[in-house]
Design an enzyme around this catalytic site. Structure first.
Site, PDB file in Angstrom:
ATOM      1  N   MET A  18       0.814  -1.196   0.000  1.00 34.13           N
ATOM      2  CA  MET A  18       0.000   0.000   0.000  1.00 34.13           C
ATOM      3  C   MET A  18       0.858   1.261   0.000  1.00 34.13           C
ATOM      4  O   MET A  18       0.530   2.256  -0.651  1.00 34.13           O
ATOM      5  CB  MET A  18      -0.930  -0.028   1.212  1.00 34.13           C
ATOM      6  CG  MET A  18      -2.138   0.852   1.091  1.00 34.13           C
ATOM      7  SD  MET A  18      -3.428   0.423   2.293  1.00 34.13           S
ATOM      8  CE  MET A  18      -2.562   0.643   3.847  1.00 34.13           C
ATOM      9  N   ASP A  37      11.695   3.885   4.181  1.00 29.17           N
ATOM     10  CA  ASP A  37      11.479   2.482   4.510  1.00 29.17           C
ATOM     11  C   ASP A  37      12.771   1.899   5.056  1.00 29.17           C
ATOM     12  O   ASP A  37      13.869   2.430   4.806  1.00 29.17           O
ATOM     13  CB  ASP A  37      11.050   1.709   3.256  1.00 29.17           C
ATOM     14  CG  ASP A  37      10.222   0.474   3.583  1.00 29.17           C
ATOM     15  OD1 ASP A  37       9.005   0.496   3.359  1.00 29.17           O
ATOM     16  OD2 ASP A  37      10.815  -0.519   4.058  1.00 29.17           O
ATOM     17  N   ASN A  90       2.357   5.805   7.158  1.00 33.02           N
ATOM     18  CA  ASN A  90       1.784   4.577   6.607  1.00 33.02           C
ATOM     19  C   ASN A  90       2.385   3.315   7.207  1.00 33.02           C
ATOM     20  O   ASN A  90       1.719   2.282   7.267  1.00 33.02           O
ATOM     21  CB  ASN A  90       1.980   4.573   5.087  1.00 33.02           C
ATOM     22  CG  ASN A  90       1.641   3.242   4.458  1.00 33.02           C
ATOM     23  OD1 ASN A  90       0.484   2.896   4.257  1.00 33.02           O
ATOM     24  ND2 ASN A  90       2.686   2.458   4.145  1.00 33.02           N
ATOM     25  N   TYR A 155      -2.830  -5.418  17.415  1.00 35.18           N
ATOM     26  CA  TYR A 155      -2.978  -4.583  16.223  1.00 35.18           C
ATOM     27  C   TYR A 155      -4.178  -3.657  16.372  1.00 35.18           C
ATOM     28  O   TYR A 155      -4.092  -2.450  16.098  1.00 35.18           O
ATOM     29  CB  TYR A 155      -3.141  -5.481  15.004  1.00 35.18           C
ATOM     30  CG  TYR A 155      -3.351  -4.733  13.705  1.00 35.18           C
ATOM     31  CD1 TYR A 155      -2.277  -4.142  13.044  1.00 35.18           C
ATOM     32  CD2 TYR A 155      -4.614  -4.639  13.131  1.00 35.18           C
ATOM     33  CE1 TYR A 155      -2.461  -3.464  11.843  1.00 35.18           C
ATOM     34  CE2 TYR A 155      -4.811  -3.963  11.941  1.00 35.18           C
ATOM     35  CZ  TYR A 155      -3.731  -3.381  11.303  1.00 35.18           C
ATOM     36  OH  TYR A 155      -3.922  -2.702  10.118  1.00 35.18           O
ATOM     37  N   LYS A 159      -4.182   0.441  16.456  1.00 34.33           N
ATOM     38  CA  LYS A 159      -4.849   1.260  15.437  1.00 34.33           C
ATOM     39  C   LYS A 159      -5.925   2.143  16.052  1.00 34.33           C
ATOM     40  O   LYS A 159      -6.216   3.235  15.557  1.00 34.33           O
ATOM     41  CB  LYS A 159      -5.424   0.365  14.342  1.00 34.33           C
ATOM     42  CG  LYS A 159      -4.354  -0.291  13.474  1.00 34.33           C
ATOM     43  CD  LYS A 159      -3.461   0.740  12.802  1.00 34.33           C
ATOM     44  CE  LYS A 159      -2.455   0.113  11.849  1.00 34.33           C
ATOM     45  NZ  LYS A 159      -1.620   1.126  11.169  1.00 34.33           N
ATOM     46  N   ILE A 188      -7.468  -5.202   2.158  1.00 33.91           N
ATOM     47  CA  ILE A 188      -6.760  -4.757   0.950  1.00 33.91           C
ATOM     48  C   ILE A 188      -6.034  -5.939   0.334  1.00 33.91           C
ATOM     49  O   ILE A 188      -5.406  -6.730   1.046  1.00 33.91           O
ATOM     50  CB  ILE A 188      -5.730  -3.658   1.281  1.00 33.91           C
ATOM     51  CG1 ILE A 188      -6.341  -2.600   2.205  1.00 33.91           C
ATOM     52  CG2 ILE A 188      -5.184  -3.040   0.002  1.00 33.91           C
ATOM     53  CD1 ILE A 188      -7.519  -1.866   1.642  1.00 33.91           C
ATOM     54  N   THR A 190      -2.998  -7.172  -1.143  1.00 36.53           N
ATOM     55  CA  THR A 190      -1.580  -6.884  -1.305  1.00 36.53           C
ATOM     56  C   THR A 190      -0.824  -8.204  -1.364  1.00 36.53           C
ATOM     57  O   THR A 190      -1.418  -9.288  -1.269  1.00 36.53           O
ATOM     58  CB  THR A 190      -1.047  -6.047  -0.121  1.00 36.53           C
ATOM     59  OG1 THR A 190      -1.164  -6.824   1.086  1.00 36.53           O
ATOM     60  CG2 THR A 190      -1.822  -4.746   0.037  1.00 36.53           C
ATOM     61  N   THR A 193      -1.703 -10.318   1.681  1.00 31.32           N
ATOM     62  CA  THR A 193      -3.033 -10.902   1.846  1.00 31.32           C
ATOM     63  C   THR A 193      -3.486 -11.750   0.659  1.00 31.32           C
ATOM     64  O   THR A 193      -4.488 -12.450   0.756  1.00 31.32           O
ATOM     65  CB  THR A 193      -4.086  -9.799   2.061  1.00 31.32           C
ATOM     66  OG1 THR A 193      -4.120  -8.933   0.907  1.00 31.32           O
ATOM     67  CG2 THR A 193      -3.767  -8.980   3.299  1.00 31.32           C
TER      68      THR A 193
END
Length: 250
Positions: A18, A37, A90, A155, A159, A188, A190, A193
């Protein structure tokens, strides 16, 4: 006029998935994108792809959990560009474990990346963002910062923290004309996933109550990020932009 023409934008976790999608779209819409990154090889690949498409991008190696690395990255942006118009927080991690199976180490690692890293970056970026004539911060949370689901307690808690940290920052930073909003993606498709979504035994459970009966493509989330990064969202502040195909409505 492109939608983020001449804006200087930093995207964390920008090398893959993403994050890469965000970087590519923002650059295509006229921004100078700093791709941050830990993965230097993939980060440089993203930058090369953007440049070959006519966009402007540079890579910054950044571990968001390290304050010294944030300071170094922002110093480089200040030296090269002189300002920072948009910060897209992100980067994040997901550990799939039930609450009972989550270890102290799992919990601490999740919060160290998803919450502390975002806090460190936001705090470090604000002095440079004040130099822009109106800037914005986009925090990528999740639908699991809004609703619960099994098997990801750390998680989801992290969030949820991102969601309310966003609102707190919206209050604190409004006097400096810095807008702060959060994006809440649903499922999503990606690299991470895809295998699960391709498995007919797992796909229904993963999509859950998604009304549109499909996962989002990364670009569909990136369009939301682009909107919040652009001047089109000039009166959107302290808001939650949900991109979930109707998951949380059902």
């Amino acid at each position: 006029m492109k939608r983020v023409e001449n804006k200087v934008i930093l995207v964390t976790g920008g090398a893959m998935g993403m994050g890469r999608s965000h970087c590519e779209l923002l650059a295509a819409q006229g921004a100078w994108v700093f791709v941050a990154d830990m993965n230097a090889a993939e980060g440089e690949n993203t930058v090369d792809s953007i440049r070959k498409s006519g966009g402007k991008a540079d890579f910054l190696q950044l571990d968001i959990t390290q304050e010294s690395q944030w300071n170094a990255a922002l110093a480089q942006i200040s030296e090269r560009a002189g300002r920072l118009d948009v910060l897209v927080n992100n980067a994040g991690i997901l550990i799939l474990k039930s609450m009972q199976d989550t270890t102290n180490e799992d919990w601490d690692r999740t919060f160290n990346v998803n919450v502390r890293g975002l806090f460190l970056g936001t705090r470090a970026a604000v002095p440079l963002m004040k130099k822009a004539s109106g800037s914005t911060i986009v925090n990528v949370s999740s639908i699991y910062g809004l609703v619960g689901a099994p098997g990801a307690s750390a998680y989801e808690a992290s969030k949820g923290a991102v969601r309310l940290f966003t609102k707190s920052c919206a209050v604190d930073l409004a006097p400096f004309n810095i807008r702060v909003n959060s994006v809440h993606p649903g499922v999503i498709e990606t690299q991470m996933t895809k295998a699960m979504l391709d498995d007919p035994a797992i796909r229904p459970a993963l999509l859950g109550p998604t009304l549109l009966k499909r996962p989002a493509q990364p670009i569909e989330v990136s369009q939301a990020v682009l909107f919040l990064a652009s001047d089109e969202s000039s009166f959107v502040h302290g808001a939650e932009l949900v991109v979930d195909g109707g998951y949380t409505a059902n």
